[in-house]
Design a protein around this motif. Structure first.
Motif, PDB file in Angstrom:
ATOM      1  N   ALA A 178       6.993   6.172  15.040  1.00 58.93           N
ATOM      2  CA  ALA A 178       6.853   4.978  16.881  1.00 58.93           C
ATOM      3  C   ALA A 178       7.733   3.955  16.200  1.00 58.93           C
ATOM      4  CB  ALA A 178       5.375   4.769  16.295  1.00 58.93           C
ATOM      5  N   SER A 179       7.473   3.306  17.323  1.00 56.32           N
ATOM      6  CA  SER A 179       9.168   1.866  17.290  1.00 56.32           C
ATOM      7  C   SER A 179       7.847   0.670  18.265  1.00 56.32           C
ATOM      8  CB  SER A 179       9.459   2.082  17.883  1.00 56.32           C
ATOM      9  OG  SER A 179      10.211   1.105  18.271  1.00 56.32           O
ATOM     10  N   SER A 228       6.794   2.581   6.025  1.00 54.75           N
ATOM     11  CA  SER A 228       5.579   3.091   6.572  1.00 54.75           C
ATOM     12  C   SER A 228       4.157   3.437   6.345  1.00 54.75           C
ATOM     13  CB  SER A 228       6.351   4.474   7.294  1.00 54.75           C
ATOM     14  OG  SER A 228       7.220   4.475   8.048  1.00 54.75           O
ATOM     15  N   ALA A 229       4.153   4.023   4.728  1.00 49.95           N
ATOM     16  CA  ALA A 229       2.955   4.134   4.461  1.00 49.95           C
ATOM     17  C   ALA A 229       2.236   2.656   3.851  1.00 49.95           C
ATOM     18  CB  ALA A 229       3.329   4.677   3.503  1.00 49.95           C
TER      19      ALA A 229
END
Length: 75
Positions: free
Chosen positions: A10-11, A32-33
């Protein structure tokens, strides 16, 4: 045995100061995590707020003194 989680790229556009803070706090390679965990916590808070709204709609507002007492006990 639980299934492996699926992932999707995703952005999002994030304010620079927020992203800089995330990069300072997240372990290298784990941004991200870190963001996914933060989103999960927000979803839990949103679900809790919806539950409180439902309970108040059914029973009326909570007594602020009782809420304060339980909040103190949870700290």
């Amino acid at each position: 045995m639980s299934a492996e989680p699926s992932f999707e790229k995703a952005s999002w556009t994030i304010p620079s100061d927020v992203l800089e803070a995330v990069r300072r706090h997240a372990p290298r390679g784990k941004v991200s995590a870190y963001v996914a965990d933060a989103l999960r916590r927000q979803l839990e808070l949103d679900d809790l707020a919806a539950l409180v709204d439902e309970m108040e709609a059914a029973s009326g507002p909570f007594d602020p003194e009782i809420v304060a007492r339980y909040a103190d006990e949870m700290r």
